[in-house]
Design a protein around this motif. Structure first.
Motif, PDB file in Angstrom:
ATOM      1  N   GLU A  99      -4.465  -2.665 -10.996  1.00  0.00           N
ATOM      2  CA  GLU A  99      -5.726  -2.770 -11.725  1.00  0.00           C
ATOM      3  C   GLU A  99      -6.811  -1.907 -11.089  1.00  0.00           C
ATOM      4  OE1 GLU A  99      -6.684  -6.897 -11.727  1.00  0.00           O
ATOM      5  OE2 GLU A  99      -4.932  -7.478 -12.919  1.00  0.00           O
ATOM      6  N   ASN A 100      -6.817  -1.867  -9.759  1.00  0.00           N
ATOM      7  CA  ASN A 100      -7.836  -1.122  -9.019  1.00  0.00           C
ATOM      8  C   ASN A 100      -7.206  -0.570  -7.746  1.00  0.00           C
ATOM      9  OD1 ASN A 100     -10.002  -0.126  -7.584  1.00  0.00           O
ATOM     10  ND2 ASN A 100     -10.905  -2.132  -7.181  1.00  0.00           N
ATOM     11  N   PRO A 101      -6.908   0.718  -7.686  1.00  0.00           N
ATOM     12  CA  PRO A 101      -6.240   1.291  -6.505  1.00  0.00           C
ATOM     13  C   PRO A 101      -7.012   1.084  -5.207  1.00  0.00           C
ATOM     14  CG  PRO A 101      -6.161   2.826  -8.342  1.00  0.00           C
ATOM     15  CD  PRO A 101      -7.075   1.714  -8.749  1.00  0.00           C
ATOM     16  N   PHE A 102      -8.323   0.830  -5.301  1.00  0.00           N
ATOM     17  CA  PHE A 102      -9.143   0.624  -4.107  1.00  0.00           C
ATOM     18  C   PHE A 102      -9.473  -0.863  -3.906  1.00  0.00           C
ATOM     19  CE2 PHE A 102      -9.767   4.971  -5.443  1.00  0.00           C
ATOM     20  CZ  PHE A 102      -9.721   5.673  -4.238  1.00  0.00           C
ATOM     21  N   TYR A 103      -8.617  -1.724  -4.424  1.00  0.00           N
ATOM     22  CA  TYR A 103      -8.829  -3.175  -4.367  1.00  0.00           C
ATOM     23  C   TYR A 103      -9.073  -3.678  -2.951  1.00  0.00           C
ATOM     24  CZ  TYR A 103      -7.466  -8.135  -4.592  1.00  0.00           C
ATOM     25  OH  TYR A 103      -7.399  -9.501  -4.456  1.00  0.00           O
TER      26      TYR A 103
ATOM     27  N   TYR B 242      -6.145   6.203  -0.749  1.00  0.00           N
ATOM     28  CA  TYR B 242      -6.985   6.310   0.450  1.00  0.00           C
ATOM     29  C   TYR B 242      -6.148   6.451   1.726  1.00  0.00           C
ATOM     30  CZ  TYR B 242      -5.955   1.292   0.179  1.00  0.00           C
ATOM     31  OH  TYR B 242      -5.316   0.077   0.048  1.00  0.00           O
TER      32      TYR B 242
ATOM     33  N   GLU C  16     -12.456   0.183   1.317  1.00  0.00           N
ATOM     34  CA  GLU C  16     -13.867   0.546   1.210  1.00  0.00           C
ATOM     35  C   GLU C  16     -14.052   1.964   1.743  1.00  0.00           C
ATOM     36  OE1 GLU C  16     -17.022  -2.257   2.481  1.00  0.00           O
ATOM     37  OE2 GLU C  16     -15.335  -3.477   3.126  1.00  0.00           O
TER      38      GLU C  16
ATOM     39  N   TYR D 156     -12.089   5.657   5.132  1.00  0.00           N
ATOM     40  CA  TYR D 156     -11.738   4.434   4.426  1.00  0.00           C
ATOM     41  C   TYR D 156     -11.313   3.362   5.432  1.00  0.00           C
ATOM     42  CZ  TYR D 156     -11.805   6.797  -0.079  1.00  0.00           C
ATOM     43  OH  TYR D 156     -12.197   7.475  -1.205  1.00  0.00           O
TER      44      TYR D 156
ATOM     45  N   GLU E 133       0.829  -1.206   0.000  1.00  0.00           N
ATOM     46  CA  GLU E 133       0.000   0.000   0.000  1.00  0.00           C
ATOM     47  C   GLU E 133       0.863   1.256   0.000  1.00  0.00           C
ATOM     48  OE1 GLU E 133      -4.181  -0.517   2.113  1.00  0.00           O
ATOM     49  OE2 GLU E 133      -2.522  -0.878   3.511  1.00  0.00           O
TER      50      GLU E 133
ATOM     51  N   LYS F  23      -2.941  -6.462  -8.322  1.00  0.00           N
ATOM     52  CA  LYS F  23      -4.367  -6.175  -8.132  1.00  0.00           C
ATOM     53  C   LYS F  23      -4.603  -4.686  -7.860  1.00  0.00           C
ATOM     54  CE  LYS F  23      -6.748  -9.140  -8.448  1.00  0.00           C
ATOM     55  NZ  LYS F  23      -7.251  -9.843  -9.649  1.00  0.00           N
ATOM     56  N   ILE F  24      -3.696  -4.051  -7.125  1.00  0.00           N
ATOM     57  CA  ILE F  24      -3.849  -2.621  -6.833  1.00  0.00           C
ATOM     58  C   ILE F  24      -3.577  -1.786  -8.078  1.00  0.00           C
ATOM     59  CG2 ILE F  24      -2.904  -0.698  -5.493  1.00  0.00           C
ATOM     60  CD1 ILE F  24      -2.631  -2.582  -3.124  1.00  0.00           C
TER      61      ILE F  24
ATOM     62  N   VAL G 287      -1.229   4.229  -2.329  1.00  0.00           N
ATOM     63  CA  VAL G 287      -2.669   4.097  -2.567  1.00  0.00           C
ATOM     64  C   VAL G 287      -3.374   5.414  -2.191  1.00  0.00           C
ATOM     65  CG1 VAL G 287      -2.742   1.590  -2.318  1.00  0.00           C
ATOM     66  CG2 VAL G 287      -2.956   3.038  -0.286  1.00  0.00           C
TER      67      VAL G 287
END
Length: 256
Positions: A245-249, A164, A252, A199, A157, A242-243, A162
Protein backbone atom coordinates in the motif's frame (compact mmCIF):
# COMPACT_ATOMS: atom_id res chain seq x y z
CA UNK A 1 19.01 -6.10 43.75
CA UNK A 2 15.98 -7.52 41.99
CA UNK A 3 16.23 -11.29 41.47
CA UNK A 4 14.88 -13.31 38.56
CA UNK A 5 12.53 -16.13 39.58
CA UNK A 6 13.39 -18.80 37.02
CA UNK A 7 10.28 -20.84 37.77
CA UNK A 8 8.09 -17.82 37.02
CA UNK A 9 9.95 -17.31 33.75
CA UNK A 10 9.42 -20.96 32.85
CA UNK A 11 5.68 -20.69 33.56
CA UNK A 12 5.47 -17.54 31.44
CA UNK A 13 7.10 -19.24 28.46
CA UNK A 14 4.82 -22.27 28.86
CA UNK A 15 1.81 -19.92 28.76
CA UNK A 16 2.69 -18.92 25.19
CA UNK A 17 1.63 -22.42 24.07
CA UNK A 18 4.10 -22.65 21.20
CA UNK A 19 3.25 -25.90 19.35
CA UNK A 20 5.61 -28.85 19.53
CA UNK A 21 8.05 -29.20 16.62
CA UNK A 22 8.07 -25.43 16.10
CA UNK A 23 11.13 -23.41 15.16
CA UNK A 24 11.84 -20.39 17.38
CA UNK A 25 14.42 -17.62 17.00
CA UNK A 26 15.18 -15.97 20.34
CA UNK A 27 16.40 -12.39 20.73
CA UNK A 28 17.53 -11.47 24.22
CA UNK A 29 18.84 -8.84 26.60
CA UNK A 30 19.01 -10.06 30.18
CA UNK A 31 19.67 -6.80 32.05
CA UNK A 32 16.01 -6.20 32.87
CA UNK A 33 15.61 -9.67 34.37
CA UNK A 34 17.75 -8.69 37.35
CA UNK A 35 20.07 -11.06 39.18
CA UNK A 36 19.88 -14.51 37.61
CA UNK A 37 20.98 -17.39 39.79
CA UNK A 38 23.29 -19.46 37.60
CA UNK A 39 23.50 -16.80 34.90
CA UNK A 40 22.97 -17.54 31.22
CA UNK A 41 23.34 -21.27 31.79
CA UNK A 42 20.19 -21.20 33.94
CA UNK A 43 18.26 -19.21 31.36
CA UNK A 44 19.26 -21.66 28.65
CA UNK A 45 18.12 -24.57 30.84
CA UNK A 46 14.75 -22.89 31.30
CA UNK A 47 14.42 -22.49 27.54
CA UNK A 48 15.23 -26.12 26.93
CA UNK A 49 12.91 -27.25 29.73
CA UNK A 50 10.04 -25.46 28.02
CA UNK A 51 11.12 -26.05 24.43
CA UNK A 52 12.36 -29.64 24.43
CA UNK A 53 14.20 -31.59 21.73
CA UNK A 54 11.18 -31.43 19.41
CA UNK A 55 11.77 -27.67 19.01
CA UNK A 56 14.45 -26.05 16.88
CA UNK A 57 15.97 -23.06 18.67
CA UNK A 58 17.96 -20.29 17.02
CA UNK A 59 19.75 -17.25 18.36
CA UNK A 60 21.29 -14.32 16.49
CA UNK A 61 25.09 -14.18 16.72
CA UNK A 62 25.44 -10.94 14.77
CA UNK A 63 28.84 -9.31 14.26
CA UNK A 64 28.44 -5.75 13.03
CA UNK A 65 32.15 -5.13 13.59
CA UNK A 66 32.76 -6.96 10.30
CA UNK A 67 31.87 -3.72 8.53
CA UNK A 68 35.18 -2.29 9.73
CA UNK A 69 37.37 -5.36 10.20
CA UNK A 70 36.30 -7.36 7.12
CA UNK A 71 37.44 -10.43 9.07
CA UNK A 72 34.97 -13.09 10.26
CA UNK A 73 35.24 -16.67 11.47
CA UNK A 74 32.30 -19.02 11.99
CA UNK A 75 34.22 -20.79 14.76
CA UNK A 76 35.90 -17.88 16.53
CA UNK A 77 34.08 -14.57 15.92
CA UNK A 78 32.12 -13.84 19.09
CA UNK A 79 28.48 -12.87 19.06
CA UNK A 80 27.81 -9.16 19.55
CA UNK A 81 24.15 -9.65 20.48
CA UNK A 82 24.30 -10.53 24.16
CA UNK A 83 25.61 -13.05 26.65
CA UNK A 84 22.92 -15.67 26.03
CA UNK A 85 23.63 -15.76 22.30
CA UNK A 86 27.36 -16.10 22.93
CA UNK A 87 26.65 -18.95 25.36
CA UNK A 88 24.70 -20.83 22.70
CA UNK A 89 27.38 -20.12 20.09
CA UNK A 90 30.00 -21.66 22.34
CA UNK A 91 27.78 -24.72 22.85
CA UNK A 92 27.33 -25.19 19.10
CA UNK A 93 30.23 -23.43 17.32
CA UNK A 94 29.83 -25.42 14.10
CA UNK A 95 26.05 -24.94 13.98
CA UNK A 96 26.31 -21.32 12.89
CA UNK A 97 25.16 -19.93 9.57
CA UNK A 98 27.80 -18.39 7.34
CA UNK A 99 27.15 -14.67 7.20
CA UNK A 100 29.66 -12.13 8.47
CA UNK A 101 26.95 -9.70 9.67
CA UNK A 102 23.80 -11.68 10.48
CA UNK A 103 24.87 -15.18 11.44
CA UNK A 104 22.49 -17.42 13.40
CA UNK A 105 23.32 -20.38 15.64
CA UNK A 106 20.89 -23.31 15.42
CA UNK A 107 20.08 -26.35 17.57
CA UNK A 108 17.31 -28.83 16.84
CA UNK A 109 15.59 -30.98 14.20
CA UNK A 110 15.53 -28.32 11.46
CA UNK A 111 19.24 -27.55 11.78
CA UNK A 112 20.30 -29.17 8.51
CA UNK A 113 17.56 -27.43 6.52
CA UNK A 114 18.34 -24.03 8.04
CA UNK A 115 22.11 -24.33 7.59
CA UNK A 116 22.05 -26.18 4.28
CA UNK A 117 22.93 -23.23 2.04
CA UNK A 118 24.99 -20.07 2.15
CA UNK A 119 23.16 -16.92 1.14
CA UNK A 120 25.16 -13.98 -0.11
CA UNK A 121 22.57 -11.63 1.41
CA UNK A 122 21.53 -11.45 5.07
CA UNK A 123 17.78 -11.59 4.41
CA UNK A 124 17.59 -12.64 0.78
CA UNK A 125 17.14 -15.82 -1.22
CA UNK A 126 18.19 -18.99 0.64
CA UNK A 127 18.89 -17.03 3.82
CA UNK A 128 17.90 -18.36 7.22
CA UNK A 129 15.29 -15.61 7.45
CA UNK A 130 13.66 -16.79 4.22
CA UNK A 131 13.60 -20.31 5.66
CA UNK A 132 12.14 -19.11 8.96
CA UNK A 133 9.31 -17.60 6.95
CA UNK A 134 8.76 -20.82 5.01
CA UNK A 135 8.63 -22.82 8.28
CA UNK A 136 6.12 -20.49 9.90
CA UNK A 137 8.64 -20.04 12.71
CA UNK A 138 8.20 -17.92 15.82
CA UNK A 139 10.13 -14.89 17.03
CA UNK A 140 10.58 -14.77 20.82
CA UNK A 141 12.02 -11.66 22.44
CA UNK A 142 13.31 -11.77 26.03
CA UNK A 143 14.01 -8.46 27.71
CA UNK A 144 14.32 -6.48 24.48
CA UNK A 145 11.81 -4.25 22.73
CA UNK A 146 10.48 -4.63 19.20
CA UNK A 147 13.33 -2.53 17.80
CA UNK A 148 16.20 -4.97 18.21
CA UNK A 149 13.96 -7.91 19.00
CA UNK A 150 12.33 -8.53 15.62
CA UNK A 151 15.05 -8.61 12.98
CA UNK A 152 12.89 -10.85 10.81
CA UNK A 153 11.03 -7.78 9.46
CA UNK A 154 14.02 -6.95 7.25
CA UNK A 155 13.17 -10.08 5.24
CA UNK A 156 10.00 -8.41 3.94
CA UNK A 157 11.88 -5.21 3.12
CA UNK A 158 14.37 -7.12 1.02
CA UNK A 159 11.81 -9.45 -0.55
CA UNK A 160 9.76 -6.46 -1.73
CA UNK A 161 12.86 -4.43 -2.66
CA UNK A 162 11.75 -1.31 -0.79
CA UNK A 163 12.98 1.86 -2.55
CA UNK A 164 14.87 3.31 0.43
CA UNK A 165 17.44 0.51 0.46
CA UNK A 166 20.04 -0.78 -2.00
CA UNK A 167 22.51 -3.65 -2.21
CA UNK A 168 26.01 -2.94 -0.97
CA UNK A 169 28.85 -5.47 -1.18
CA UNK A 170 31.11 -6.19 1.79
CA UNK A 171 34.09 -8.25 0.56
CA UNK A 172 36.38 -9.67 3.19
CA UNK A 173 37.99 -12.72 4.73
CA UNK A 174 35.12 -15.01 5.77
CA UNK A 175 35.92 -18.46 7.20
CA UNK A 176 33.45 -21.35 7.44
CA UNK A 177 33.05 -24.01 10.16
CA UNK A 178 36.12 -25.86 8.81
CA UNK A 179 38.10 -22.62 9.06
CA UNK A 180 38.29 -22.40 5.27
CA UNK A 181 37.76 -19.18 3.31
CA UNK A 182 34.39 -18.75 1.60
CA UNK A 183 34.46 -17.31 -1.91
CA UNK A 184 31.14 -15.49 -1.69
CA UNK A 185 30.49 -11.82 -2.36
CA UNK A 186 28.46 -11.04 0.75
CA UNK A 187 26.10 -8.11 0.48
CA UNK A 188 23.44 -6.36 2.50
CA UNK A 189 20.31 -4.43 1.53
CA UNK A 190 21.26 -1.23 3.35
CA UNK A 191 19.41 2.05 3.87
CA UNK A 192 20.19 4.95 1.53
CA UNK A 193 22.43 7.55 3.19
CA UNK A 194 23.36 10.66 1.21
CA UNK A 195 25.01 13.97 2.13
CA UNK A 196 21.69 15.84 2.05
CA UNK A 197 19.39 13.17 3.49
CA UNK A 198 19.10 9.63 4.74
CA UNK A 199 16.39 7.08 5.47
CA UNK A 200 15.74 5.48 8.81
CA UNK A 201 13.23 2.83 9.81
CA UNK A 202 10.20 3.80 11.85
CA UNK A 203 8.95 0.52 13.23
CA UNK A 204 6.52 1.99 15.78
CA UNK A 205 3.69 2.26 13.27
CA UNK A 206 3.97 -1.44 12.38
CA UNK A 207 4.35 -2.47 16.04
CA UNK A 208 1.14 -0.64 16.99
CA UNK A 209 -0.86 -2.05 14.10
CA UNK A 210 0.49 -5.58 14.64
CA UNK A 211 -0.67 -5.39 18.25
CA UNK A 212 -4.12 -4.19 17.21
CA UNK A 213 -4.37 -7.02 14.71
CA UNK A 214 -3.50 -9.60 17.40
CA UNK A 215 -0.16 -10.61 15.86
CA UNK A 216 1.75 -9.99 19.09
CA UNK A 217 1.59 -11.84 22.40
CA UNK A 218 3.18 -9.24 24.67
CA UNK A 219 3.78 -9.08 28.40
CA UNK A 220 6.30 -7.84 30.93
CA UNK A 221 8.08 -10.31 33.18
CA UNK A 222 7.69 -9.03 36.75
CA UNK A 223 6.58 -5.70 35.26
CA UNK A 224 10.16 -5.04 34.18
CA UNK A 225 11.37 -7.12 31.24
CA UNK A 226 9.42 -7.03 27.94
CA UNK A 227 8.69 -10.48 26.54
CA UNK A 228 6.81 -11.01 23.30
CA UNK A 229 6.09 -13.71 20.74
CA UNK A 230 5.21 -13.26 17.06
CA UNK A 231 4.66 -15.70 14.23
CA UNK A 232 7.15 -14.73 11.53
CA UNK A 233 5.05 -15.70 8.52
CA UNK A 234 1.84 -14.05 9.73
CA UNK A 235 3.68 -10.89 10.77
CA UNK A 236 5.66 -10.61 7.54
CA UNK A 237 2.52 -11.19 5.46
CA UNK A 238 0.82 -8.31 7.26
CA UNK A 239 3.89 -6.11 6.86
CA UNK A 240 4.00 -6.96 3.15
CA UNK A 241 0.36 -5.84 2.75
CA UNK A 242 1.18 -2.49 4.33
CA UNK A 243 4.32 -1.99 2.22
CA UNK A 244 2.36 -2.83 -0.95
CA UNK A 245 0.00 0.00 0.00
CA UNK A 246 2.85 2.37 0.88
CA UNK A 247 6.47 1.45 0.05
CA UNK A 248 7.65 3.89 2.74
CA UNK A 249 5.33 2.47 5.42
CA UNK A 250 8.19 1.81 7.88
CA UNK A 251 10.66 4.41 6.62
CA UNK A 252 11.29 8.11 7.17
CA UNK A 253 13.36 10.47 5.03
CA UNK A 254 15.52 12.68 7.23
CA UNK A 255 16.97 15.89 5.79
CA UNK A 256 20.46 16.79 6.99
Amino acid sequence: MFKCNLKDLELLLISFNVPKHSTIIIHSSLFRFGLINGGVNSIYKVLRNVFDETYTLLMPTFTFSYGESREWSCLYSKSETGALTEFMRELNPKNRSINPFHSIVVDGPNKDYLLGQISESSFGQDSIFEKLYSLGAYNLSLGIDFIGGATFCHYTEEYLKVPYRFYKSFPGNVLDNRNEKIEVDFKMYVRIIEKEYYYKNNWNVFWKEANRKGLVNYTKFNNRAPVFLMNIRDSNDFLAEKIFENPFYVAEKIQI
